[in-house]
Design a protein around this motif. Structure first.
Motif, short mmCIF file in Angstrom:
data_model
loop_
_atom_site.label_atom_id
_atom_site.label_comp_id
_atom_site.label_asym_id
_atom_site.label_seq_id
_atom_site.Cartn_x
_atom_site.Cartn_y
_atom_site.Cartn_z
N THR A 171 -0.66 -2.52 -11.48
CA THR A 171 -1.20 -1.01 -10.97
C THR A 171 -0.61 0.01 -11.12
O THR A 171 -1.22 1.20 -11.39
CB THR A 171 -1.57 -1.26 -9.37
OG1 THR A 171 -0.41 -1.64 -8.71
CG2 THR A 171 -2.60 -2.39 -9.12
N ASP B 9 -1.34 -1.55 -3.97
CA ASP B 9 -2.47 -0.59 -3.79
C ASP B 9 -2.00 0.87 -3.71
O ASP B 9 -1.60 1.30 -2.75
CB ASP B 9 -3.32 -0.76 -2.52
CG ASP B 9 -4.60 0.16 -2.31
OD1 ASP B 9 -4.78 0.70 -3.26
OD2 ASP B 9 -5.29 -0.15 -1.23
N LYS C 45 0.83 -1.43 -0.02
CA LYS C 45 0.02 0.12 -0.09
C LYS C 45 1.02 1.23 -0.02
O LYS C 45 1.76 1.24 0.86
CB LYS C 45 -0.92 -0.22 1.41
CG LYS C 45 -1.58 1.35 1.40
CD LYS C 45 -2.24 1.20 2.83
CE LYS C 45 -3.17 2.63 3.07
NZ LYS C 45 -3.44 2.83 4.50
#
Length: 584
Positions: free
Chosen positions: A341, A317, A294
């Protein structure tokens, strides 16, 4: 009615007159020799803490229990004469402004049991250049030591809350050169002073025990705002920090605003980077390992020098909620795997994207599984493991060969034989005795008496390792044996001088260890008559000398012979040998 009012008024005045004078704190007076440490508020105070003051030494001693009241010493005109403050055990709190303005204080002793140091407690104690915090301290409030001269800070593990402007200063006061933070569960409060500064020269940070200006005890998490308020504006000097390999989380705003922090190595086990963690830092390039799951809001935003952020986790993330709160500075290049991502985020917000290619062993059966056999040793069991040759991931372990726990020799001691001794060796594990093809044996020093060695080397598909055993080879019994012979001496020569017979002329060695001998003459006779004086024998060579003057005849000579032994044989017992000498 008027009479009753007059009586009541007289009673009130009488009560006031009887009140002790110590219940009022008078402005513009010198410190008395003793008094109460209550809060200065409308001239009324009261506290379980009291003080004594020695004006000749300038020592102010606090005793009692509970808290020292707010602004307890503000009203005394000679408070600047206090040189030393000693606070006894039992005091648990120092309230706001308690010692503010005691400008002459150079030393303050804080007790065990103290929990809180309040706002501006030692404000403007200009000459206070050192302080030792007790192991019970939990909180240091805003501006507690503002404008003091403290340069080194060692915070105890008990500390739970710290406001960095507690050590702020106006221009020209103090400089913090060293910080040791032992607390692992601490909250860094946002400064309340609007123009505070922390003059410091803290350039480096790292774990306690290292050669760093700022040493900390954090092992798994860097707390929120840990370094964010360490200095303001041009007073932020942190340039490098070493994070322990065990750190898994960097808290919100942990390094926010550290403009001079231009590089950092992110440990491979880090999982979470919280909001604003590196906001407005001087970082130029960042590599986030695959363990990072994250990246919080604006973690790397407003970093004007940032050129590249590499994200090795394809599924990381990355905060993406508000388009006006970018997670990464807009001028930076984002590097990541294809279809990651990182690529999605970069393309969505028009970042330059630097592809790292396809993610190794991504989903879809692209792992290259190989069966790896870890061989058993003399100490550890073997095991089999499926490992991907591309990424090193393990997909299960199965027990293989068991450790070799029994190694024994046929026997531990042997007698010298003249031949190399090679005792049998037994190797076994929990499954039974090992077959011969699982090991080799190499013998050393196994011929002569002494300590011999056998080195066992495990081999084959299931075993590996080496171990050396020793055994003894002791000396053998000396095999020495001899028998006498008959030797002749010419009388004509003997009349002129002594005659010598070598040992081989007078005896034969039936068994010989090739060691040194010892010879002793016992007797020499002709019949029953002794002629010992006419015979001599060399103790070490065994040569026999027949002395001039001996008459013709046959003589029986008896000697003792002893073999002294060598590296492989013991010494023998004395052996009697009789030989014959004929003089003719």
């Amino acid at each position: 009615m008027k009479k009753r009012l007059r009586v009541l008024l007289v009673a009130v005045l009488l009560v006031i007159a009887l009140m002790p004078m110590s219940a009022k704190k008078t402005y513009a007076q010198n410190l008395p020799t003793s008094g109460n440490c209550g809060t200065l508020l409308d001239d009324v105070y009261g506290s379980n803490a009291t003080f004594t003051y020695a004006s000749d030494t300038g020592v102010l001693t606090i005793s009692g229990s509970g808290e020292i009241g707010s602004r307890a010493f503000e009203s005394y005109t000679d408070k600047a004469q206090v040189k030393k403050i000693i606070i006894g055990e039992g005091i648990t709190a120092i309230s706001a402004n308690a010692f503010a303005g005691l400008t002459g204080v150079t030393e303050a002793s804080l007790p065990e049991g103290l929990l809180t140091i309040g706002e501006m407690a030692f404000y403007n104690c200009f000459d206070l250049d050192a302080i030792e915090f007790p192991d019970t301290l939990e909180e240091i409030e805003t501006q507690a030591f503002y404008n003091d001269g403290i340069s080194e800070l060692d915070f105890p593990a008990s500390l739970k809350r710290l406001n960095w402007d507690a050590f702020g200063a106006e221009t020209g006061y103090g400089s913090i050169t060293k910080v040791i933070m032992r607390s692992t569960e601490i909250e860094f409060a946002q400064p309340t002073a609007t123009s505070y500064k922390i003059p410091n020269s803290l350039n480096t940070a790292g774990p306690i025990g290292g050669d760093y200006d700022y040493q900390f005890a954090w092992t798994t998490e860097i707390p929120a705002q840990a370094f964010a308020y360490l200095g303001v504006g041009e007073n932020r000097y942190l340039t490098s920090i070493i994070l322990p390999d065990t750190i898994t989380e960097i808290g919100a705003s942990a390094f926010s605003g550290q403009y001079n922090l231009d590089s950092i190595t992110i440990p491979n086990g880090l999982k979470t980077i919280e909001d604003y963690a590196f906001y407005r830092t001087g970082l130029t390039e960042v590599s986030l390992p695959a363990s990072v799951e994250k990246i919080g809001r604006q973690s790397f935003n407003a970093c004007d020098n940032l050129t590249k952020v590499t994200i090795w986790n394809a599924d990381c993330d990355i905060y993406d909620v508000y388009t006006n709160e970018m997670t990464i500075a807009s001028q930076a290049t984002i590097a990541g795997y294809e279809d990651s991502t990182a690529q999605v985020y970069a393309e969505k917000y028009d970042y330059t994207f630097d592809s790292l290619g396809e993610e190794p062993c991504s989903a879809g059966g692209e792992h290259d599984w190989q069966l790896v056999n870890h061989k058993a040793t003399f100490t550890d069991n073997g095991y089999q493991e499926c490992i991907c040759s591309k990424c090193g991931k393990s997909d299960g372990i199965a027990i293989g060969a068991l450790a070799v726990t029994i190694t024994s020799l046929e026997q531990n001691s042997y007698v010298y034989t003249g031949k190399a001794i090679t005792p049998n060796v037994t190797l076994a594990n929990a499954d039974g005795v090992l077959a011969d093809n699982n090991y080799t044996l190499r013998y050393e020093n196994n011929l002569n008496a002494g300590t011999a060695k056998v080195t066992i080397t495990l081999q084959g598909d299931n075993f590996t390792g080496r171990k050396t055993l020793t055994f003894k080879i002791t000396k053998a019994v000396n095999p020495f044996g001899a028998k006498g012979k008959t030797a002749s001496v010419k009388y004509k020569k003997l009349k002129k001088k002594n005659q010598t017979l070598s040992v081989s002329k007078v005896m034969t060695f039936t068994k010989d260890a090739k060691d040194t001998k010892n010879y002793t003459l016992v007797s020499a006779k002709k019949g029953s008559k002794s002629f010992k004086k006419y015979f001599k024998i060399n103790k070490t060579t065994g040569k026999v000398t027949v002395v001039k003057g001996l008459k013709k005849g046959t003589y029986k000579v008896k000697i003792k012979v002893k073999a002294l032994g060598n590296k492989n044989y013991k010494s023998s017992t004395d052996m009697g040998v009789t030989f014959t000498v004929k003089v003719k």
